[in-house]
Design an enzyme around this catalytic site. Structure first.
Site, short mmCIF file in Angstrom:
data_model
loop_
_atom_site.label_atom_id
_atom_site.label_comp_id
_atom_site.label_asym_id
_atom_site.label_seq_id
_atom_site.Cartn_x
_atom_site.Cartn_y
_atom_site.Cartn_z
N ASP A 271 1.09 13.04 -12.57
CA ASP A 271 0.50 11.72 -12.77
C ASP A 271 0.07 11.59 -14.22
O ASP A 271 -0.47 12.53 -14.80
CB ASP A 271 -0.71 11.53 -11.84
CG ASP A 271 -1.19 10.09 -11.82
OD1 ASP A 271 -0.43 9.20 -12.23
OD2 ASP A 271 -2.34 9.86 -11.40
N ALA B 65 0.83 -1.20 0.00
CA ALA B 65 0.00 0.00 0.00
C ALA B 65 0.87 1.25 0.00
O ALA B 65 1.91 1.30 0.65
CB ALA B 65 -0.92 -0.01 1.21
#
Length: 520
Positions: free
Chosen positions: A278, A218
């Site tokens: 991103d 994670a």
């Protein structure tokens, strides 16, 4: 800058090496006097050079890459001397007064490619190979890398994504399998609890296909696949461990940090994450390159979409799916991408131990097993099994997957995988401290905000505390009354539980049907 670089290129005289007692920490610094024979009066400091000694008897030369700082004449160095910071001098490993040459870095043709990309031009595989190699080797300052990455997020053609995938894969040593079909699965993530890999891999292994699955931990979620698998088994595997596990159990579920380590990602992530850069297209190149490195031949890609998912709409997910399939085909991979609904979490548990509990419920056919987790796992397992010529279609693949699940064969396959990877002696359980969050008003649940739920689970201690997380008691579409239980927070320590409860009091993540429409 250009005057300085040209001077270095043209220089034929040698410089004498001197150590400089300055601690530059992790940065290699070369010091040149302003009256150096190289003529550095116009140099302003952001570039790098290769500092190299003379060739030895075997033709080898010791060298390092360093950032240049200019010092005032007569302070530290004579005009024919170059100084190196403490770490740089030790790293180069040559004695004081050794003859040193400087080489311009990066080469002009590499800089030409970088400038072309910044200007929006399309680059080919050879140009990306040259450019990425120079970036990884530290030839460019962060400012220029940032400019390149910003440009790449704005203009990458399908062909460029394929070229980047191939080039990135070339930086790693690929796994090779003596198998006609080697399968893999990837999810774009963002949906809490969707731990289908721990069900899909055992189904596929029970059928007999090879599935060397590498997965992440994670970053912003309450659990990654590797975090969940670590509840049951060792996940930090070597290449030899992976080969042995797949030989013994036909599949593995390993952490990708060691196996798919990418020098390119190390450099790029250090820049993109703080800047919030991103790009789905850049991500596709990275993901496909990792599948090539893993030796996969066939890959299923899960593309969840939803208002709070990474992909906001079905159309966006389907467009990205087409890119995955196109790029995969261009580099020799069979890729099938599927857009899936991400309106809420999948399964009940959010957090490593709670998600593993759900997985085991499904594999063991328990009545508590979440139906949505089972169904999604069967859908992807069926698609993967259809790549076996003896199965041939997704419909027959799903039927075969259900047969392996219902018979207990998949459960046995998971046990074999766990044993081969290294079973944990003590399996973490859901944490004992709990708090039940209740509905504040009646209505029908229209949406469950996965990011919010994951945030509460993380505040409770997940994923580092394997037992921390959330146990969902209600799903999207359920009718609830005021005071009815929505979910249970699990934590191992009082402060973490109190913090998670306070966060849930501010926003529990449950959105009623009418309220969901107002948020769009």
């Amino acid at each position: 800058m250009e005057h300085f670089l040209a001077a270095i290129d043209a220089a034929t005289r040698r410089l004498a090496l001197k150590p400089v007692s300055i601690d530059a920490w992790r940065d290699n610094i070369a010091y040149l006097p302003r009256d150096s024979m190289l003529g550095v009066e116009d140099f302003d400091g952001p570039g790098k050079v290769d500092v190299a000694g003379q060739a030895d008897a075997s033709g080898q030369r010791r060298s390092i890459r360093a950032r240049v700082n200019v010092v005032e004449p007569g302070w530290l160095l004579a005009p024919d001397e170059i100084g190196l910071s403490r770490e740089a001098f030790a790293q180069l490993g040559l004695p004081e007064n050794s003859e040193i040459t400087l080489t311009r870095t990066p080469p002009q043709h590499s800089r030409d490619a970088l400038r072309a990309k910044i200007q929006g031009h399309e680059l080919g595989a050879s140009e990306y190979a040259m450019l990425l190699r120079d970036i990884v080797e530290g030839r460019y300052p962060e400012g220029e890398i940032s400019a390149f990455l910003v440009a790449a997020t704005r203009s990458l053609s399908d062909a460029e994504v394929g070229a980047l995938a191939s080039v990135r894969a070339s930086f790693s040593t690929p796994l090779r399998w003596n198998e006609p079909i080697v399968v893999d699965k990837h999810s774009m993530g963002g949906i809490p609890g969707s731990r289908i890999t721990l069900i899909v891999a055992p189904i596929v292994a029970a059928h007999g296909l090879a599935m060397p699955k590498t997965s992440s931990r994670a970053i912003t979620s309450a659990a990654g696949t590797a975090d969940a698998m670590e509840v049951l088994a060792k996940v930090d595997l070597t290449v030899d461990d992976v080969r042995r596990t797949v030989a013994e159990a036909r599949a593995c579920i390993a952490w990708n940090g060691r196996l798919n380590h990418s020098a390119v990602d190390d450099v790029m992530n250090a820049i993109t994450r703080p800047l919030g850069i991103d790009s789905n297209r850049w991500s596709v190149a990275s993901i496909i390159s990792k599948k090539l490195t893993a030796g996969s031949t066939h890959v299923a890609v899960d593309l969840p979409y939803g208002r709070r998912a990474k992909l906001r709409s079905q159309a966006e997910a389907e467009e990205l799916g087409r890119l995955f399939e196109t790029v995969g085909s261009s580099v020799g991979l069979h890729v099938e991408a599927v857009a899936t609904c991400g309106a809420g979490p999948i399964g009940r548990g959010i957090g490593p131990a709670l998600e593993v509990r759900d997985v085991l419920w499904v594999l063991e056919g328990q009545p508590e097993a979440p139906a949505d987790l089972r169904e999604k796992a069967l859908a992807f397992a069926g698609r993967i099994l259809s790549w076996d010529p003896a199965v041939a279609t997704p419909e027959r693949g799903r039927a075969r997957a259900a047969e392996l699940l219902d018979s207990g064969a998949a459960r046995m396959a998971l046990d074999a995988i766990v044993a081969a990877q290294g079973r944990r002696e003590i399996v973490p359980k859901p944490a004992a401290l709990t708090h039940t969050v209740k509905a504040l008003r009646p209505g029908r649940i229209g949406e469950i905000d996965g990011w919010c739920i994951a945030g509460i689970a993380r505040r409770a201690g997940a994923p580092f505390d394997k037992g921390a997380g959330i146990d969902l008691l209600r799903r999207v579409g359920d009718d609830v009354t005021a005071g009815e239980a929505l979910f249970i927070i699990h934590a191992s320590a009082g402060p973490e539980l109190e913090a998670a409860v306070a966060m849930a009091a501010q926003d529990d993540g449950f959105v009623l049907a009418g309220e969901a429409a107002l948020l769009d």
